[in-house]
Design a protein around this motif. Structure first.
Motif, PDB file in Angstrom:
ATOM      1  N   ASP A  34       0.537  -1.187   0.175  1.00  0.00           N
ATOM      2  CA  ASP A  34       0.550  -0.410   0.151  1.00  0.00           C
ATOM      3  C   ASP A  34       0.701   1.479   0.067  1.00  0.00           C
ATOM      4  OD1 ASP A  34      -2.260   1.727   0.194  1.00  0.00           O
ATOM      5  OD2 ASP A  34      -2.596   0.883   2.127  1.00  0.00           O
ATOM      6  N   GLY A  35       0.355   2.224   0.117  1.00  0.00           N
ATOM      7  CA  GLY A  35       1.412   3.756  -0.607  1.00  0.00           C
ATOM      8  C   GLY A  35       1.295   3.967  -1.101  1.00  0.00           C
ATOM      9  N   GLY A  36       2.127   5.499  -1.945  1.00  0.00           N
ATOM     10  CA  GLY A  36       2.791   6.252  -2.786  1.00  0.00           C
ATOM     11  C   GLY A  36       3.013   5.171  -3.764  1.00  0.00           C
ATOM     12  N   ASP A  37       3.702   4.334  -3.442  1.00  0.00           N
ATOM     13  CA  ASP A  37       4.530   3.166  -4.430  1.00  0.00           C
ATOM     14  C   ASP A  37       4.578   2.054  -4.103  1.00  0.00           C
ATOM     15  OD1 ASP A  37       7.163   2.243  -6.096  1.00  0.00           O
ATOM     16  OD2 ASP A  37       8.156   3.453  -5.178  1.00  0.00           O
ATOM     17  N   PRO A  38       3.680   1.486  -5.049  1.00  0.00           N
ATOM     18  CA  PRO A  38       3.700  -0.119  -3.640  1.00  0.00           C
ATOM     19  C   PRO A  38       4.904  -1.457  -4.657  1.00  0.00           C
ATOM     20  CG  PRO A  38       1.183   0.796  -4.912  1.00  0.00           C
ATOM     21  CD  PRO A  38       2.888   1.563  -5.474  1.00  0.00           C
ATOM     22  N   SER A  39       5.649  -0.859  -5.906  1.00  0.00           N
ATOM     23  CA  SER A  39       6.274  -1.725  -6.044  1.00  0.00           C
ATOM     24  C   SER A  39       7.615  -2.071  -5.557  1.00  0.00           C
ATOM     25  CB  SER A  39       6.510  -1.486  -7.901  1.00  0.00           C
ATOM     26  OG  SER A  39       6.658   0.181  -7.582  1.00  0.00           O
ATOM     27  N   SER A  40       7.866  -0.470  -5.036  1.00  0.00           N
ATOM     28  CA  SER A  40       9.391  -0.220  -4.237  1.00  0.00           C
ATOM     29  C   SER A  40       9.981  -1.786  -3.706  1.00  0.00           C
ATOM     30  CB  SER A  40       9.293   0.591  -3.372  1.00  0.00           C
ATOM     31  OG  SER A  40      10.131   1.122  -3.068  1.00  0.00           O
ATOM     32  N   ASP A  41       9.033  -2.107  -2.802  1.00  0.00           N
ATOM     33  CA  ASP A  41       9.858  -3.447  -1.922  1.00  0.00           C
ATOM     34  C   ASP A  41      10.061  -4.464  -2.657  1.00  0.00           C
ATOM     35  OD1 ASP A  41       9.135  -1.476   0.216  1.00  0.00           O
ATOM     36  OD2 ASP A  41       7.763  -3.034   1.287  1.00  0.00           O
ATOM     37  N   LEU A  42       8.792  -4.925  -3.692  1.00  0.00           N
ATOM     38  CA  LEU A  42       8.921  -5.960  -4.622  1.00  0.00           C
ATOM     39  C   LEU A  42      10.184  -5.955  -5.193  1.00  0.00           C
ATOM     40  CD1 LEU A  42       6.156  -7.791  -6.664  1.00  0.00           C
ATOM     41  CD2 LEU A  42       8.249  -6.552  -8.058  1.00  0.00           C
ATOM     42  N   LEU A  43      10.733  -3.910  -6.145  1.00  0.00           N
ATOM     43  CA  LEU A  43      11.592  -4.467  -7.231  1.00  0.00           C
ATOM     44  C   LEU A  43      12.856  -4.408  -6.107  1.00  0.00           C
ATOM     45  CD1 LEU A  43      10.468  -1.246  -9.412  1.00  0.00           C
ATOM     46  CD2 LEU A  43      11.046  -3.982  -9.854  1.00  0.00           C
ATOM     47  N   ALA A  44      12.684  -4.183  -4.744  1.00  0.00           N
ATOM     48  CA  ALA A  44      14.160  -4.052  -3.884  1.00  0.00           C
ATOM     49  C   ALA A  44      14.846  -5.943  -2.977  1.00  0.00           C
ATOM     50  CB  ALA A  44      13.718  -3.194  -2.931  1.00  0.00           C
TER      51      ALA A  44
END
Length: 260
Positions: free
Chosen positions: A173-183
């Motif tokens: 959730d939040g403003g950048d939903p893909s950040s954790d997945l990409l990291a």
């Protein structure tokens, strides 16, 4: 409460070449209709399906999408309330993971305010993935929060057999939903490949479509309302001429599709 993701089967039967688009809609009726029209009218791909997650829209989106689903244009997953973008994407991909029968080879995540403009967008993007043995294909997006760069979530091609795992996903959730997945994918050495979705005009990303809807509706209880007040104008990914091409294509869409 948001359901836990359903991860991709370990040994799925794969429909080679099938691409499943997953997009999330929230009060973006015309934008979502424009996207669906472009996918069905412009994109040349023999095996393309579309899953739309509607997050409890109140602007007629749910009714329009229900009609589109009955016509075979897309599959609709209709929510009573707003689950937000990341959880909506999880819901759409989980639907594909849990479904019996052959699974798609690729999942193409698209924002609802994107429009496909070139017939070869998928042949070029999938070709790039295969050339580089990549499980994630996206357009680099640099900003002050991610100095090392990230792929933009507005158009992200993924190999779900590699990416849609508990060790990598889900979207958040939040403003950048893909950040954790990409990291997480980067930490695990999952191969990625850059592809110029907007820079080479394969798609046009209007940008901030949902923020514009939140601002226009004065939706003060929306978690992004304060951001929407000052960040609702379209940016077209700052690609020169993209705004003019978008407006010309939208004129054609409005002539062909009646939204009452």
């Amino acid at each position: 409460m948001t359901a836990e993701p359903v991860w991709w089967p370990r040994a799925p039967t794969v429909a080679a070449g099938r691409v499943a688009v997953v997009t999330v809609s929230y009060n973006t009726r015309e934008l979502t209709a424009f996207l669906l029209w472009s996918l069905r009218t412009i994109v040349a791909w023999p095996d393309l399906e579309i899953v739309v997650v509607d997050n409890g829209s109140g602007d007629g989106s749910a009714q329009y999408l229900a009609e589109a689903a009955r016509a075979g244009v897309c599959t609709l997953l209709a929510n009573d309330g707003n689950r937000q973008h990341g959880p909506g994407l999880n819901q759409g991909i989980s639907h594909l993971a849990a479904r019996p029968g052959p699974h798609p080879e690729w999942v193409w995540v698209l924002d609802s305010d994107v429009v496909a403009t070139r017939p070869d967008v998928l042949s070029a993007a999938v070709g790039t993935a295969r050339e580089h043995a990549a499980a994630l294909v996206g357009e680099p997006q640099h900003d002050r929060w991610h100095a090392d760069g990230r792929f933009g979530l507005f158009s992200l091609l993924i190999d779900p057999a590699v990416v849609w795992r508990g060790s990598v996903g889900p979207f958040t959730d939040g403003g950048d939903p893909s950040s954790d997945l990409l990291a997480s994918a980067a930490r695990q050495g999952i191969q990625t490949a850059a592809f110029p979705f907007t820079a080479d005009g394969h798609v046009i990303h209007r940008g901030r479509g949902t923020l514009a809807a939140v601002h226009a509706a004065g939706e003060r209880d929306h978690p992004l309302y304060a951001w929407a007040e000052t960040h609702h104008a379209a940016h077209y990914a700052e690609v020169p001429g993209a705004d003019q091409r978008y407006q010309a294509l939208r004129s054609r869409f409005r002539k062909e599709v009646s939204l009452i």
